[in-house]
Design an enzyme around this catalytic site. Sequence first.
Site, PDB file in Angstrom:
ATOM      1  N   HIS A   1     -15.139 -30.380  17.883  1.00 13.63           N
ATOM      2  CA  HIS A   1     -13.945 -29.553  18.103  1.00 13.63           C
ATOM      3  C   HIS A   1     -12.740 -30.075  17.315  1.00 13.63           C
ATOM      4  O   HIS A   1     -11.786 -29.343  17.079  1.00 13.63           O
ATOM      5  CB  HIS A   1     -13.582 -29.514  19.599  1.00 13.63           C
ATOM      6  CG  HIS A   1     -14.567 -28.741  20.420  1.00 13.63           C
ATOM      7  ND1 HIS A   1     -15.671 -29.330  21.012  1.00 13.63           N
ATOM      8  CD2 HIS A   1     -14.627 -27.435  20.750  1.00 13.63           C
ATOM      9  CE1 HIS A   1     -16.348 -28.408  21.672  1.00 13.63           C
ATOM     10  NE2 HIS A   1     -15.753 -27.248  21.529  1.00 13.63           N
ATOM     11  N   GLY A   2     -12.750 -31.349  16.939  1.00 20.19           N
ATOM     12  CA  GLY A   2     -11.624 -31.901  16.189  1.00 20.19           C
ATOM     13  C   GLY A   2     -11.571 -33.412  16.366  1.00 20.19           C
ATOM     14  O   GLY A   2     -12.041 -33.944  17.372  1.00 20.19           O
TER      15      GLY A   2
END
Lengths: 83, 341
Positions: B187-188
């Site tokens: 997701h990051g």
Amino acid sequence: MKTTVEIKEDLKQFILETTFAPADQVQDDTLIFEQGIFDSLGFISLITFIEKKFNINPKDSELLEDNFESINAMTRFIESKLN
Amino acid sequence: MSRGTEKAEKNYFRFANLLLFFPKFLSGPVERSNHFLPQLQNAGKFKLKKVLSGVSFLIWGAFKKFVIANNLSIVVNQLYTDVYSHSGIEILLVFLIQLIYIYYDFSGYTDMALGSAKILGIDIIDNFKRPLLAKSVTDFWKRWHISLSSWCNDFIFIPFIVKFRKLGNTAAIIGTFITFFIIGIWHGANLTFIILGVLQGLAIVYEFFTKRIRIKTAGKISTSFSNLLSRIFVYLYISFSIIFFYSASMKDAGYFISKLFSGQGNFNEAFGTINNLPLFLLAIGSFIVHTFYELNIEKGNNLKSKFFKQPVFVRIAGFTILITLIILFGNGDLNFYYARF
């Protein structure tokens, strides 16, 4: 060497003891992962059980969930390794 | 291919189509080549039944996105933009709806992706199987973002535990944390996403080792009550973990959690900050109706197939109502939350 019926019985017994699933929910063709009876975390205990119980040494590449999706699939796989 | 279960695709354009097929390009589903590529043989051929099925998915997805998700998004996004200027009760309100918002935003997108693909003659895999009805966190991950979680299961978790199976359950525990760590950082590259992943790993390992005692305990109360309790608990646990999904930093997440049960503020004031309360309530009402629909499907009462067996005028009326609701009450914002990942 164990018969097909004996292999299936051993597998069923192990699945019932490990998952606490009701016996009527685990048939020979029940897809144990898809039905949520067994999950991926339990996969390792299933592999270990099969290796020890039937004294087989499968290659890593053969240990796919597809070969263990049901009692029938596992029996086919075990018999192919024993023969 | 290395396992010998799939053949190499040597046609560059077919391979490019697998990677770039526009309905799934933005944010999945993560399509498998052995499911997608064989369908290209017959893609593009006009089949009325498939096109109509695709259109119904598009309408249903648009309803989920524009009427439910978007009318909740304003409340959720507004709060996370500046969490420090909101009261404890506003934070509690967002805590309770933030999972509903992301579910309808993402599954609305997915239904529209499935619909667009069907119109072109391609079936892509669904990403959701009634996740808000999950009875454990393990169960939740079998129902949420299925294409990603099954990909991670097949290509990260299973190869890892197979390789290190001599370690027994230790391999399963490490494998679980590695898998969810990767899902988190997918997701990051932010500590918040790592915490999100670790929280999932903790719950799944806990559930694995306490299965026997939980089944015993559940056996002492009625099945329906135990199911209800399990579902509420999973809903609250996932809602808690996605604080780290929405928060821009650990500081924001910490503030959110510290105020969550403070009781500071009041509900009248919290509802007063909602820009359009009737649309917010319509979204919540639609969610409740849809949850009853999903509960019926869960119990084997397939209302969807019953609806599609109704006379054509009933089906047209059903979709006309949905389209009318989308036109009258939909918020047309086309920003999909998950598209940023």
